[in-house]
Structures are given as structure tokens and as C-alpha cells.
Design a protein around this motif. Structure first.
Motif, PDB file in Angstrom:
ATOM      1  N   TYR A 199       0.829  -1.202   0.000  1.00  0.00           N
ATOM      2  CA  TYR A 199       0.000   0.000   0.000  1.00  0.00           C
ATOM      3  C   TYR A 199       0.866   1.257   0.000  1.00  0.00           C
ATOM      4  CZ  TYR A 199      -3.584  -3.356   1.303  1.00  0.00           C
ATOM      5  OH  TYR A 199      -4.426  -4.437   1.322  1.00  0.00           O
ATOM      6  N   ILE A 200       0.275   2.338  -0.498  1.00  0.00           N
ATOM      7  CA  ILE A 200       0.923   3.645  -0.528  1.00  0.00           C
ATOM      8  C   ILE A 200      -0.140   4.700  -0.239  1.00  0.00           C
ATOM      9  CG2 ILE A 200       0.563   3.896  -3.025  1.00  0.00           C
ATOM     10  CD1 ILE A 200       3.251   5.359  -3.150  1.00  0.00           C
ATOM     11  N   SER A 201       0.249   5.777   0.426  1.00  0.00           N
ATOM     12  CA  SER A 201      -0.712   6.849   0.694  1.00  0.00           C
ATOM     13  C   SER A 201      -0.087   8.188   0.330  1.00  0.00           C
ATOM     14  CB  SER A 201      -1.133   6.854   2.170  1.00  0.00           C
ATOM     15  OG  SER A 201      -0.020   7.102   3.002  1.00  0.00           O
ATOM     16  N   ASP A 202      -0.942   9.102  -0.093  1.00  0.00           N
ATOM     17  CA  ASP A 202      -0.477  10.421  -0.519  1.00  0.00           C
ATOM     18  C   ASP A 202       0.169  11.180   0.638  1.00  0.00           C
ATOM     19  OD1 ASP A 202      -0.486  12.689  -2.501  1.00  0.00           O
ATOM     20  OD2 ASP A 202      -1.718  13.577  -0.932  1.00  0.00           O
ATOM     21  N   ARG A 226      11.764   4.745  -1.083  1.00  0.00           N
ATOM     22  CA  ARG A 226      10.862   4.304  -0.027  1.00  0.00           C
ATOM     23  C   ARG A 226       9.434   4.720  -0.374  1.00  0.00           C
ATOM     24  NH1 ARG A 226      13.444   3.238   4.997  1.00  0.00           N
ATOM     25  NH2 ARG A 226      15.698   3.565   4.890  1.00  0.00           N
ATOM     26  N   LEU A 227       8.510   3.777  -0.309  1.00  0.00           N
ATOM     27  CA  LEU A 227       7.091   4.048  -0.510  1.00  0.00           C
ATOM     28  C   LEU A 227       6.390   3.818   0.828  1.00  0.00           C
ATOM     29  CD1 LEU A 227       6.470   2.266  -3.932  1.00  0.00           C
ATOM     30  CD2 LEU A 227       7.166   4.629  -3.516  1.00  0.00           C
ATOM     31  N   GLY A 228       5.832   4.886   1.398  1.00  0.00           N
ATOM     32  CA  GLY A 228       5.291   4.798   2.745  1.00  0.00           C
ATOM     33  C   GLY A 228       3.789   4.584   2.792  1.00  0.00           C
ATOM     34  N   ASP A 233       7.256   1.412   5.593  1.00  0.00           N
ATOM     35  CA  ASP A 233       7.793   1.588   4.245  1.00  0.00           C
ATOM     36  C   ASP A 233       7.985   0.270   3.516  1.00  0.00           C
ATOM     37  OD1 ASP A 233       7.963   4.283   4.765  1.00  0.00           O
ATOM     38  OD2 ASP A 233      10.103   4.235   5.267  1.00  0.00           O
ATOM     39  N   THR A 234       7.800   0.326   2.205  1.00  0.00           N
ATOM     40  CA  THR A 234       8.331  -0.693   1.304  1.00  0.00           C
ATOM     41  C   THR A 234       9.544  -0.065   0.636  1.00  0.00           C
ATOM     42  OG1 THR A 234       6.208  -1.782   0.910  1.00  0.00           O
ATOM     43  CG2 THR A 234       7.915  -2.080  -0.763  1.00  0.00           C
ATOM     44  N   ASP A 270       5.341  -4.920   7.691  1.00  0.00           N
ATOM     45  CA  ASP A 270       3.987  -4.871   8.244  1.00  0.00           C
ATOM     46  C   ASP A 270       2.904  -5.213   7.229  1.00  0.00           C
ATOM     47  OD1 ASP A 270       5.190  -4.178  10.574  1.00  0.00           O
ATOM     48  OD2 ASP A 270       4.768  -2.049  10.416  1.00  0.00           O
ATOM     49  N   PHE A 271       2.581  -4.275   6.308  1.00  0.00           N
ATOM     50  CA  PHE A 271       1.420  -4.463   5.446  1.00  0.00           C
ATOM     51  C   PHE A 271       1.691  -5.434   4.297  1.00  0.00           C
ATOM     52  CE2 PHE A 271       0.629  -0.381   7.494  1.00  0.00           C
ATOM     53  CZ  PHE A 271      -0.659  -0.582   7.958  1.00  0.00           C
TER      54      PHE A 271
END
Length: 468
Positions: A199-202, A226-228, A233-234, A270-271
Motif C-alpha cells: 500500500y501507498i498513501s499520498d 521508499r514508498l510509505g 515503508d516498502t 507490516d502491510f
């Protein structure tokens, strides 16, 4: 491809030194007592130490093979607290510093590469077998899919660390996957058949920073992005590698031929329930896939409200992620990056070439307006010289599938050369791109009727950023 020559006498001398060092270090190594076992009716992977069996997260354990440094937490069962293993991948072995603050115990353990990897693979395979048999396991959120990913990753033998240069061309070239499916928060990421959802959020991401980090690959051939999502993060790492393709022996030495590839590492927390994934991929297609996927996430976030946008400020994330530097590099046009370079551009209109029965282009931003192109003429936009844009053959090409659309709607069987259709369509799209101003982005998308997967996802048609 590049070739490096090495003299026989020198290589044989260095290999002898390497083997002596390896033998000396392996003499210090301990047995690696990792296995899949049952404790109190539940199965799990753990370490036998001082008569106790301590469970370990199997995803973290597999990831420790590829990480240079990481921490593993070992559950001591009825004993108070946790053992912590600070795991470091040394040149010839794995080094664990095993500590327990409550019990005031600490000690180093050294494990050989071969035993470490083979014992983990055996334990993970046994755990997977227990899961598919329906046995109870100690892990609450780890099931068949993530453990199956571990098995697939461990099967990529060349990705495992090795003390010696690999004299083999038997390398699996993976396909990097990053696809949101036009979703604003959910995406799929992975390598070939090793894919998981994250998942990613703005609000958790600075798209300026993500763009700048990805641009590092253009300048230094390595990048860490990093994509948070919700403070988790991923992490995706891209590293340029010269990978051995073949070895040619001559009277004076050896000639080593190398392919230029991108080593991709993906680590999630985590996700995304997955081990670290690692693999070699084709360089430009990998960066393109990630870059286009990132732009589509930004675009999906805008479209996610009601499908209509009336102000360019609503494209703030898209414009932050958009990079003339990356597009210049993807176009394979030579550029002196030591000289000043255009770092950003502003887009306020987005078109998708997407042939349907009576339309062939859809303007999705600022208004959702599908339109047809009569007589190959794009009437509502001018080129940089103020002339009407005409793309010969565009109208005829867009209408070629009209009959296919009718057959599809009627449930009839149809056959069509989609590969040739898209080859010509992409060429027409590039011609259009070369004439449109840079404030308009063009995406090319396969029609609904195309089930060939020739164009598996929308493609950004790239224009030389210096062309305007």
C-alpha cells in the motif's frame, strides 16, 4: 556487454588466497541448528540453543540471507524476554551476535554460507508442507502465500551470496512488476512469479523526494526508494551490476564477458507480508515500469474522487513525480548530465489513446472527454509553431478494430493481429507526442477487446524534454 581480461597466473594466485581464507574462517563456524519443529502443539521455524527451541519469523529469516545487516527476534517460550540476533553477512560467513538483556547473555555465532542457506531452505519447505496440511502454526499472520514466496525466492540460486566469482551464464532474468491497476493506494510489486500486495498513501510520501531518489539511478546507477503507508515503508533498491555472461579461455588467460543488468531488492514491512525479494532485471524496462507505475498511482489518486479535475493543482503529486531527467534517460538519447539539466516540467492535460467504437482518444484531465479524430486532425490543440496537428494514418488505424468491437459485444469469436496493431499504434502515438506541447502527457492503452497482453498496462509516450 563488456569484456575484461585476466591473466591465468594472477587469477590462480588470487583464487588460492581466497580458498585459504575461506577454509580458515569455516573452521571457526558453528553448526546452524535451525529447523521446523513442533512445540506445545504448534509448528514453526526456530533455533535450538542451550536446550531450548526459539521460534523465528520465517520471512525475516529468509530476508537475512540477502541483507547485509538485520536483526532477528527469537522467542524463548516460557523464558522471560527475547533473544536478539544482530545478523551480519560477512565475506565468507554469517555472523550472529546473540544477546539477551534480561538473562545477561551474549555470544557470537558464525555460520557457513552453504549450511545457512540450505538449512533455512529445508526448514521453510517443511513449514510450508505443514501449513498446506492444515497444521497449527505459531505465526498469526503468516500463511501459505508468504511462505510460498520464500520458497520461490530461495529457488533463485544465483541470488544467494557466494565467495567466488560465478563462472556460469545460467542466470535467471526476472521481470520487475509494479502495478497499481489505477488504484490510489493498493499496488502489486515483485519479480516474475514472486509478487505481493502493498500500500501507498499520498500523505505518507514526498513525491519530490521519490523522484529525486529514482533520478539517482540515472546519475550514479543506484537508487533507494521508499514508498510509505501508515509509517511503514516498502523499500526498493536498484543497483547496476555487470553480470558474468561467459568465460573464454586463451593461452594467456581468461576473457570474462558481462551483461549490464539491474539488481532489484524489495523489502517490505507490516502491510506487505513477504520476505526480501531479489533478482536481476533488464535495466531500462525496470526503471520505466517503476516510473510509469508511480505516475499512475498519482493519477489514480486524483481520479479517485469523482473522475473529474478542474484545476492543475489537483495534479500536484503527478507533477512532483514527473521527471524530465528519467524520461531523457529512458528515451536513450545521449545527454551530458554534467551540464545543467531540466529537472521538472508542468503537465495540465492528460490524454489516453484508447480506441473504442466511435472514439480513439480520451482526455481524462482536466475534463473526462472522449473524442474521435477525423481526417487525422487534432483540432483543439496546436503544435509549438502554432500549426494544426495532423498525424497521417491515425484515423484509419483507430477504426481498424470497429468490427472486432461489434463481435466482442455480440459474443462472437474473433481473431486479430494485435502485435502488428500496437506496433503501428505506438509509432503513431510517438509522432503525436513529438508535435504536442509538453504540458500534455499521452498514455497508450490496449483496447478492452485485446486479451493478448501485448500491452499489459498503459504506457507513457515519452518526449525528449529538451525538444520544446
Amino acid at each position: 556487454m563488456k569484456t575484461i581480461f585476466g591473466a591465468k597466473e594472477y587469477l590462480e594466485k588470487e583464487n588460492k588466497k581466497l580458498k585459504n581464507r575461506l577454509e580458515a574462517i569455516e573452521g571457526l563456524c558453528s553448526p546452524f541448528n535451525i529447523e521446523c519443529a513442533q512445540v506445545d502443539g504448534k509448528w514453526g521455524v526456530g533455533l535450538k540453543e542451550d536446550g531450548a527451541f526459539m521460534f523465528i519469523d520465517p520471512l525475516d529469516l529468509v530476508s537475512s540471507i540477502y541483507n547485509h545487516e538485520c536483526q532477528l527476534y527469537l522467542d524463548g517460550g516460557e523464558r522471560i524476554g527475547l533473544f536478539v540476533a544482530d545478523c551480519r553477512k560477512q565475506e565468507f560467513c554469517y555472523d550472529w551476535l546473540l544477546t539477551h538483556n534480561v538473562l545477561k547473555k551474549a555470544g557470537h555465532r558464525f555460520y557457513t554460507y552453504s549450511e545457512y542457506q540450505s538449512k533455512i531452505a529445508l526448514a521453510i519447505n517443511n513449514l510450508y508442507q505443514k501449513i498446506i496440511e492444515g497444521a497449527d502454526v505459531v505465526y498469526e499472520f503468516i500463511g501459505e502465500d508468504p511462505v510460498g514466496l520464500c520458497i520461490k525466492q530461495l529457488a533463485i540460486k544465483w541470488a544467494l551470496p557466494s565467495a567466488f566469482a560465478r563462472l556460469s551464464s545460467e542466470i535467471t532474468i526476472d521481470k520487475f512488476i509494479f502495478d497499481s491497476g489505477d488504484d490510489a493506494e493498493k499496488y502489486y510489486i515483485g519479480l516474475s512469479d514472486r509478487v505481493f500486495q502493498s500500500y501507498i498513501s499520498d500523505w505518507d510520501n514526498d513525491y519530490d523526494e521519490i523522484r529525486n531518489k529514482l533520478e539517482d539511478y540515472v546519475f550514479s546507477r543506484e537508487a533507494k526508494v521508499r514508498l510509505g503507508f501508515d509509517m511503514s515503508d516498502t523499500i526498493i533498491e536498484f543497483q547496476h551490476h555487470s553480470v558474468l555472461k561467459s568465460v573464454e579461455e586463451s593461452s594467456g588467460g581468461y576473457g570474462f564477458k558481462y551483461d549490464e543488468l539491474c539488481l532489484v531488492s524489495i523489502l517490505t514491512y507490516d502491510f506487505g507480508k513477504a520476505p526480501m525479494l531479489k533478482g536481476y532485471c533488464e535495466e531500462r524496462s525496470t526503471i520505466r515500469t517503476f516510473y510509469e507505475g508511480l505516475l499512475r498511482v498519482c493519477l489514480a489518486y486524483v481520479k479517485g474522487f469523482d473522475g473529474y479535475v478542474y484545476d492543475v493543482k489537483d495534479l500536484y503529486a503527478y507533477n512532483k513525480a514527473k521527471s524530465p531527467v528519467i524520461e531523457q534517460w529512458l528515451s536513450e538519447e545521449k545527454h551530458n548530465y554534467a551540464a545543467p539539466v531540466r529537472r521538472q516540467t508542468m503537465v495540465d492535460r492528460i490524454w489516453i489513446i484508447y480506441p473504442e467504437y466511435d472514439v480513439c482518444v480520451e482526455e481524462v484531465i482536466p475534463h473526462r472527454i472522449p473524442f474521435d479524430v477525423e481526417d487525422d486532425t487534432f483540432e483543439d490543440v496546436l503544435d509549438s509553431n502554432g500549426n494544426t496537428i495532423v498525424i497521417p494514418g491515425f484515423s484509419a488505424w483507430s477504426k481498424e478494430i470497429s468490427g472486432i468491437i461489434v463481435k466482442s459485444e455480440n459474443g462472437e469469436v474473433y481473431d486479430f493481429d494485435w502485435e502488428d496493431y500496437h506496433r503501428r499504434g505506438l509509432e503513431l502515438a510517438r509522432q503525436l507526442r513529438s508535435k504536442l506541447p509538453s504540458n500534455i502527457d499521452i498514455w497508450y492503452k490496449a483496447p478492452f477487446e485485446d486479451k493478448s497482453a501485448t500491452i499489459p498496462r498503459p504506457i507513457l509516450i515519452i518526449k525528449n524534454p529538451d525538444a520544446d
